[in-house]
Enzyme design. Structure first.
Site, PDB file in Angstrom:
ATOM      1  N   CYS A   1       0.839  -1.204   0.000  1.00 43.36           N
ATOM      2  CA  CYS A   1       0.000   0.000   0.000  1.00 43.36           C
ATOM      3  C   CYS A   1       0.876   1.257   0.000  1.00 43.36           C
ATOM      4  O   CYS A   1       1.459   1.595  -1.023  1.00 43.36           O
ATOM      5  CB  CYS A   1      -0.988  -0.026   1.169  1.00 43.36           C
ATOM      6  SG  CYS A   1      -2.339   1.165   0.973  1.00 43.36           S
TER       7      CYS A   1
ATOM      8  N   GLU B   1      -1.889  -8.584   4.198  1.00 42.98           N
ATOM      9  CA  GLU B   1      -1.650  -8.905   5.616  1.00 42.98           C
ATOM     10  C   GLU B   1      -2.876  -8.711   6.494  1.00 42.98           C
ATOM     11  O   GLU B   1      -2.904  -9.162   7.653  1.00 42.98           O
ATOM     12  CB  GLU B   1      -0.499  -8.065   6.156  1.00 42.98           C
ATOM     13  CG  GLU B   1      -0.843  -6.651   6.589  1.00 42.98           C
ATOM     14  CD  GLU B   1      -1.016  -5.641   5.453  1.00 42.98           C
ATOM     15  OE1 GLU B   1      -1.148  -4.446   5.745  1.00 42.98           O
ATOM     16  OE2 GLU B   1      -1.016  -6.056   4.275  1.00 42.98           O
TER      17      GLU B   1
ATOM     18  N   HIS C   1      -3.782  -4.974   0.557  1.00 42.11           N
ATOM     19  CA  HIS C   1      -3.284  -5.351   1.881  1.00 42.11           C
ATOM     20  C   HIS C   1      -3.409  -6.857   2.094  1.00 42.11           C
ATOM     21  O   HIS C   1      -4.384  -7.323   2.692  1.00 42.11           O
ATOM     22  CB  HIS C   1      -4.080  -4.636   2.972  1.00 42.11           C
ATOM     23  CG  HIS C   1      -3.697  -3.211   3.195  1.00 42.11           C
ATOM     24  ND1 HIS C   1      -2.575  -2.854   3.915  1.00 42.11           N
ATOM     25  CD2 HIS C   1      -4.286  -2.063   2.800  1.00 42.11           C
ATOM     26  CE1 HIS C   1      -2.492  -1.526   3.970  1.00 42.11           C
ATOM     27  NE2 HIS C   1      -3.510  -1.023   3.301  1.00 42.11           N
TER      28      HIS C   1
END
Length: 248
Positions: free
Chosen positions: A86, A172, A170
């Site tokens: 990001c 994660e 994202h």
């Protein structure tokens, strides 16, 4: 198994979710630095670096952002492999000569993204995949010589240049992180409710496929470090060329 050494440049402004998420997803020896507080490594003795997301914009005139760019630029000049997520994706693009701009809209929630099929970073990931997104800035122009890897109708979602990889989404994020982010954002009630309604076990399970970018990146770093260990050291002749034995 030998753990590779990763410098994690955390730009998330003390969001505990970020530390938890990256420690969970990166199976490596991590050294984390809160770059928003001016923390940066004092050396470059790492096998790779990872740059996290942030609520800041890379084009803001802030001392910590300039210092982070300077350290990252030097790390990349030393051929350190890098992965940006990001804001990290945008920062790496900026450092390499790309352009980051406000895209005039805000992408948030679980999104469908397409990757281009023949990419080391996306091995094992379906060509059309789901991932959580949250960004109002985009890499509007890739760095010179960079290869686009993924996109959707909002923006570029992935690029590679040499040993540098960036993804706009994202991989994660867990559901807790996603919900807390949505509640923090300045969204109208209808949109907030709609995005929160998307944060389901089903969508999270679908988005877990995108986590393979971490595994793929670490495998790439392991290969580079193994190759470097097998290669005799060379004397820098000052011509700026890459050391022998470290090609991709």
């Amino acid at each position: 198994m030998t753990y590779v050494r990763i410098a994690v440049l955390n730009a998330a402004h003390e969001d505990a979710n970020t530390t938890r998420n990256f420690r969970r997803e990166l199976d490596a020896s991590l050294a984390e630095f809160d770059v928003t507080e001016g923390e940066l490594p004092r050396h470059f003795e790492f096998d790779a670096l990872v740059v996290t997301g942030s609520r800041s914009s890379v084009y803001w005139d802030e001392e910590w952002i300039d210092a982070t760019k300077e350290w990252v630029s030097e790390a990349l000049s030393r051929y350190l492999p890098a992965l940006g997520i990001c804001w990290g994706h945008q920062l790496l693009a900026d450092v390499l000569g790309g352009t980051v701009e406000d895209m005039g809209s805000y992408e948030v929630g679980y999104s469908e993204i397409e990757h281009y099929g023949d990419s080391r970073l996306f091995e094992g990931i379906s060509q059309s995949f789901t991932a959580f997104t949250s960004h109002a800035d985009e890499v509007s122009a890739l760095p010179p010589g960079a290869t686009p890897l993924a996109e959707n109708h909002y923006s570029n979602h992935g690029f590679r240049k040499d040993r540098v990889f960036g993804v706009q989404f994202h991989p994660e994020y867990d559901q807790q992180t996603a919900r807390e982010l949505v509640h923090r954002k300045d969204l109208d009630e209808d949109r907030r409710d709609a995005v929160l309604a998307e944060i389901t076990d089903e969508n999270y399970a679908a988005a877990c496929e995108a986590k393979l970018v971490f595994e793929n990146f670490l495998e790439y770093v392991h290969e580079l470090t193994a190759e470097a260990d097998e290669t005799p050291s060379v004397v820098d002749d000052g011509d700026g060329s890459e050391p022998a034995g470290l090609s991709d």
